[in-house]
Structures are given as structure tokens and as C-alpha cells.
Design a protein around this motif. Structure first.
Motif, short mmCIF file in Angstrom:
data_model
loop_
_atom_site.label_atom_id
_atom_site.label_comp_id
_atom_site.label_asym_id
_atom_site.label_seq_id
_atom_site.Cartn_x
_atom_site.Cartn_y
_atom_site.Cartn_z
N ARG A 183 0.82 -1.21 0.00
CA ARG A 183 0.00 0.00 0.00
C ARG A 183 0.85 1.27 0.00
NH1 ARG A 183 -1.87 3.50 3.80
NH2 ARG A 183 -3.86 4.45 3.36
N ARG A 184 1.96 1.23 0.74
CA ARG A 184 2.79 2.42 0.87
C ARG A 184 4.22 1.99 1.18
NH1 ARG A 184 1.78 6.93 5.45
NH2 ARG A 184 2.05 5.11 6.72
N ILE A 185 5.18 2.75 0.65
CA ILE A 185 6.60 2.52 0.91
C ILE A 185 7.20 3.82 1.41
CG2 ILE A 185 8.83 1.90 -0.09
CD1 ILE A 185 7.28 0.35 -2.25
N LEU A 186 7.93 3.74 2.51
CA LEU A 186 8.67 4.89 3.04
C LEU A 186 10.15 4.56 3.00
CD1 LEU A 186 6.07 4.71 5.46
CD2 LEU A 186 6.93 7.00 5.39
N ILE A 187 10.96 5.52 2.62
CA ILE A 187 12.41 5.36 2.64
C ILE A 187 12.95 6.34 3.67
CG2 ILE A 187 14.54 5.50 1.32
CD1 ILE A 187 12.85 4.91 -1.18
N THR B 83 12.22 10.48 7.31
CA THR B 83 11.63 10.02 6.06
C THR B 83 12.14 10.88 4.91
OG1 THR B 83 9.64 9.28 7.21
CG2 THR B 83 9.46 9.59 4.85
N LEU B 84 12.73 10.23 3.91
CA LEU B 84 13.24 10.93 2.74
C LEU B 84 12.19 11.00 1.64
CD1 LEU B 84 16.78 9.30 2.59
CD2 LEU B 84 16.15 11.50 3.59
N ILE B 85 11.44 9.91 1.46
CA ILE B 85 10.39 9.88 0.44
C ILE B 85 9.33 8.87 0.86
CG2 ILE B 85 11.53 8.15 -1.00
CD1 ILE B 85 10.47 9.62 -3.47
N GLU B 86 8.08 9.20 0.53
CA GLU B 86 6.95 8.31 0.79
C GLU B 86 6.29 8.03 -0.55
OE1 GLU B 86 2.64 8.39 2.99
OE2 GLU B 86 4.19 9.74 3.68
N ILE B 87 6.11 6.75 -0.85
CA ILE B 87 5.52 6.36 -2.13
C ILE B 87 4.18 5.69 -1.86
CG2 ILE B 87 5.85 5.04 -4.25
CD1 ILE B 87 8.89 5.00 -3.52
N PRO B 88 3.06 6.39 -2.09
CA PRO B 88 1.76 5.74 -1.93
C PRO B 88 1.45 4.94 -3.19
CG PRO B 88 1.47 8.05 -2.47
CD PRO B 88 2.95 7.81 -2.36
N LEU B 89 0.93 3.74 -3.01
CA LEU B 89 0.63 2.87 -4.14
C LEU B 89 -0.82 2.45 -4.10
CD1 LEU B 89 3.77 0.60 -3.92
CD2 LEU B 89 3.38 2.44 -5.53
N GLY B 90 -1.41 2.30 -5.27
CA GLY B 90 -2.74 1.73 -5.37
C GLY B 90 -2.64 0.22 -5.27
N VAL B 91 -3.76 -0.42 -5.15
CA VAL B 91 -3.75 -1.88 -5.06
C VAL B 91 -3.46 -2.45 -6.43
CG1 VAL B 91 -5.14 -3.90 -4.51
CG2 VAL B 91 -5.41 -1.82 -3.18
N LEU C 41 20.05 2.84 4.39
CA LEU C 41 18.65 3.25 4.37
C LEU C 41 17.78 2.20 5.04
CD1 LEU C 41 18.69 4.32 0.66
CD2 LEU C 41 18.38 5.87 2.56
N THR C 42 16.60 2.63 5.42
CA THR C 42 15.57 1.72 5.92
C THR C 42 14.36 1.88 5.04
OG1 THR C 42 16.35 1.95 8.20
CG2 THR C 42 14.13 1.10 7.90
N ILE C 43 13.83 0.77 4.56
CA ILE C 43 12.61 0.79 3.77
C ILE C 43 11.50 0.28 4.68
CG2 ILE C 43 11.39 -0.13 1.77
CD1 ILE C 43 14.09 -0.58 0.44
N VAL C 44 10.45 1.06 4.83
CA VAL C 44 9.28 0.65 5.61
C VAL C 44 8.17 0.35 4.61
CG1 VAL C 44 7.62 1.30 7.38
CG2 VAL C 44 9.97 2.14 7.51
N VAL C 45 7.67 -0.88 4.64
CA VAL C 45 6.64 -1.32 3.70
C VAL C 45 5.35 -1.56 4.46
CG1 VAL C 45 6.03 -3.07 1.99
CG2 VAL C 45 8.43 -2.44 2.32
N GLU C 46 4.29 -0.92 4.00
CA GLU C 46 2.97 -1.12 4.60
C GLU C 46 2.16 -1.96 3.63
OE1 GLU C 46 -0.47 1.97 5.17
OE2 GLU C 46 1.07 2.29 6.70
#
Length: 111
Positions: free
Chosen positions: A51-55, A62-70, A98-103
Motif C-alpha cells: 500500500r505504501r513505501i517509506l524510505i 523520512t526521505l520519500i513516501e511512495i503511496p501505491l494503489g492496489v 537506508l531503511t525501507i518501511v513497507v505497509e
């Protein structure tokens, strides 16, 4: 409501409509080097339940947040997300750790 008003019989105090169950999310973190960042992001974008990726950098900012559709289609991946992938590539070139946070959306097993 004013005590002198009569209640409307069409309006009840209870909500008759069923509210949908809240969507549940699972959060996962990856520690990764800047060199491997772009490949990992591309891999995650192609997964249907992300659903969402944060770097984040090493300090946790947080450097960038990538919202994604399904279910991002593979054909849409290149055209729509190209600017985001270019930014991710630039971040990977500049930052070493870096740390990638995946929702991820948790899917019910109900049919």
C-alpha cells in the motif's frame, strides 16, 4: 434536539447501515544499502498487496513516501512511476544506509 420538537420517525438513534470492517495493515522494515535500493523498490512495487513505501535515512527521517494503489500493473510501472523511481535512484546514490518501511494490506481469507 429541542425538547419541544417531536422526533422524526424516519431517523433512528442507531445506524442501520453496516459499516465495513476497518482495513488492517502489516508493517515490515528492511535495512538496505543505497546500491540495492532501486532494485528492492521495483520488486516491492510489483507486489499486489503493498500500500505504501517509506524510505528513511540512518537517523530515521523520512526521505520519500511512495503511496501505491492496489495492484500496480506492470505496464503502468514504467510510465507513471518513472519520476518516483528516478528520485529513488538519486537517493540511493547519495545515501549509504537506508531503511525501507513497507505497509501491506492484510487480505481476509473470506471468499
Amino acid at each position: 434536539m429541542n425538547p419541544n420538537e417531536t422526533p422524526d420517525p424516519n431517523i433512528s438513534g442507531e445506524n442501520k447501515e453496516t459499516t465495513p470492517a476497518p482495513i488492517e495493515y502489516d508493517v515490515e522494515e528492511f535495512k538496505i544499502s543505497g546500491d540495492d535500493l532501486l532494485a528492492k523498490i521495483r520488486e516491492l512495487i510489483e507486489e499486489a498487496n503493498v500500500r505504501r513505501i517509506l524510505i528513511k535515512n540512518a537517523e530515521g527521517h523520512t526521505l520519500i513516501e511512495i503511496p501505491l494503489g492496489v495492484g500496480v500493473a506492470a505496464g503502468v510501472l514504467g510510465a507513471t512511476l518513472f519520476p518516483i523511481l528516478a528520485a529513488v535512484g538519486a537517493i540511493g546514490a547519495l545515501v549509504a544506509k537506508l531503511t525501507i518501511v513497507v505497509e501491506r494490506t492484510i487480505r481476509d481469507e473470506d471468499p
